[in-house]
Design an enzyme around this catalytic site. Structure first.
Site, PDB file in Angstrom:
ATOM      1  N   PRO A  87     -44.433  -5.187  31.404  1.00 34.42           N
ATOM      2  CA  PRO A  87     -43.041  -5.665  31.345  1.00 34.42           C
ATOM      3  C   PRO A  87     -42.874  -6.886  30.439  1.00 34.42           C
ATOM      4  O   PRO A  87     -41.749  -7.248  30.102  1.00 34.42           O
ATOM      5  CB  PRO A  87     -42.709  -6.032  32.800  1.00 34.42           C
ATOM      6  CG  PRO A  87     -43.888  -5.680  33.617  1.00 34.42           C
ATOM      7  CD  PRO A  87     -45.026  -5.339  32.730  1.00 34.42           C
ATOM      8  N   GLU A 114     -51.157  -7.109  39.354  1.00 33.19           N
ATOM      9  CA  GLU A 114     -50.359  -8.279  38.968  1.00 33.19           C
ATOM     10  C   GLU A 114     -50.511  -8.604  37.487  1.00 33.19           C
ATOM     11  O   GLU A 114     -49.916  -9.525  36.987  1.00 33.19           O
ATOM     12  CB  GLU A 114     -50.750  -9.481  39.817  1.00 33.19           C
ATOM     13  CG  GLU A 114     -49.899  -9.619  41.074  1.00 33.19           C
ATOM     14  CD  GLU A 114     -49.916  -8.374  41.959  1.00 33.19           C
ATOM     15  OE1 GLU A 114     -51.021  -7.866  42.244  1.00 33.19           O
ATOM     16  OE2 GLU A 114     -48.838  -7.892  42.334  1.00 33.19           O
ATOM     17  N   ARG A 152     -41.804  12.823  18.778  1.00 36.79           N
ATOM     18  CA  ARG A 152     -40.629  13.383  18.112  1.00 36.79           C
ATOM     19  C   ARG A 152     -40.529  12.964  16.647  1.00 36.79           C
ATOM     20  O   ARG A 152     -39.844  13.599  15.862  1.00 36.79           O
ATOM     21  CB  ARG A 152     -39.349  12.986  18.857  1.00 36.79           C
ATOM     22  CG  ARG A 152     -39.315  13.563  20.265  1.00 36.79           C
ATOM     23  CD  ARG A 152     -38.051  13.223  21.020  1.00 36.79           C
ATOM     24  NE  ARG A 152     -36.892  13.880  20.464  1.00 36.79           N
ATOM     25  CZ  ARG A 152     -35.957  13.305  19.742  1.00 36.79           C
ATOM     26  NH1 ARG A 152     -36.026  12.020  19.470  1.00 36.79           N
ATOM     27  NH2 ARG A 152     -34.941  13.990  19.290  1.00 36.79           N
ATOM     28  N   ASP A 167     -30.119  11.980  15.568  1.00 31.14           N
ATOM     29  CA  ASP A 167     -30.019  11.547  16.951  1.00 31.14           C
ATOM     30  C   ASP A 167     -29.386  10.177  17.092  1.00 31.14           C
ATOM     31  O   ASP A 167     -29.420   9.379  16.172  1.00 31.14           O
ATOM     32  CB  ASP A 167     -31.423  11.431  17.569  1.00 31.14           C
ATOM     33  CG  ASP A 167     -31.901  12.761  18.056  1.00 31.14           C
ATOM     34  OD1 ASP A 167     -31.048  13.607  18.337  1.00 31.14           O
ATOM     35  OD2 ASP A 167     -33.119  12.930  18.143  1.00 31.14           O
TER      36      ASP A 167
END
Ligand code: ADE
Length: 245
Positions: A87, A114, A152, A167
């Site tokens: 994150p 963690e 992709r 897209d």
């Protein structure tokens, strides 16, 4: 192109790549996906991959040795990029997906617990990637997202390469609405312009819808986009109509 995923939960990938476009690309030999169990790179009897953090705190931290050993063994003498999913990383987007598709090998380390010993990030990892501002229980789902989105951009994976270029995000706008049969579903009708046969008119309608959706949902995308004169014109029209309604 080759993806190598390093994880303590290899089974999590059993189903995710076993259907759809990515599976087809693997079968065609366009991409290769190898899943590696981090515990296979430990040297102790207990196959320990984590330990308590120095300085004290709750939770466990992934140890550096197995991760360094895994990457050093897996890394090929080609253009290779080592990424950590966490994150704390740079937010993943279409531009980063396209950049990763330019490498011959992408190694994805799935973070857990963690965190990961900082020396992995400082001395082994080229790119730390987050797939969004939320915390997952680990990097596995994020790695699957990255493999899917990067694939992709690899030539031959998506049927018509055109469809990648048109897209959302590749062109910097959200998609216009699409319709298929029936023309009338429970009284909900397909917009009549789509039956007009006037391709210029249809293209302008689609562009207007895409601009409108982007303006309402993602105005930030419009701020960074260089608008054509047609787009400027349509935006004025949209803003006028929105004021009136
Ligand atoms: N691991 C936990 N949360 C994550 C996120 N948002 N992106 C990438 N890896 C993660």
């Amino acid at each position: 192109m080759r993806f190598d995923i390093i994880t303590i939960f290899p089974r999590m990938f059993d189903s995710i790549f076993s259907a759809g476009v990515v599976k087809k690309a693997v079968e065609k030999g366009i991409i290769e996906i190898k899943i590696h169990d981090l515990r296979d790179f430990t040297t102790d009897k207990h196959r320990q991959v984590d330990d308590r953090p120095y300085g004290g705190l709750e939770g466990m931290v992934l140890k550096p040795e197995p991760i360094f050993r895994a990457v050093e063994e897996i890394r090929q003498p080609v253009e290779s990029l080592t990424c950590l999913l966490s994150p704390q990383g740079k937010t993943f987007n279409s531009a980063l997906a396209e950049k990763l598709a330019g490498y011959q090998q992408v190694i994805l380390i799935c973070g857990r617990y963690e965190g990961v010993d900082e020396r992995v990030i400082e001395h082994l990892v080229d790119e730390e990637i987050s797939i969004g501002d939320y915390v997952l229980t680990g990097g596995e789902l994020a790695a699957a997202v990255v493999v899917d989105a990067v694939s992709r951009f690899v030539p031959g994976v998506v049927g018509k390469e055109e469809s990648v270029r048109h897209d959302s995000f590749t062109e910097g706008l959200l998609d216009f609405p699409q319709y298929t049969r029936p023309r009338d579903f429970r009284g909900y009708r397909v917009p009549s312009v789509l039956f007009s046969g006037d391709h210029k008119k249809i293209a302008r309608w689609r562009l207007k819808k895409a601009l409108e959706k982007t303006l309402v949902r993602r105005p930030d995308l419009l701020k960074t986009r260089k608008l054509s004169s047609e787009e400027e014109e349509l935006l004025i029209e949209i803003q006028k109509e929105r004021k009136e309604s």
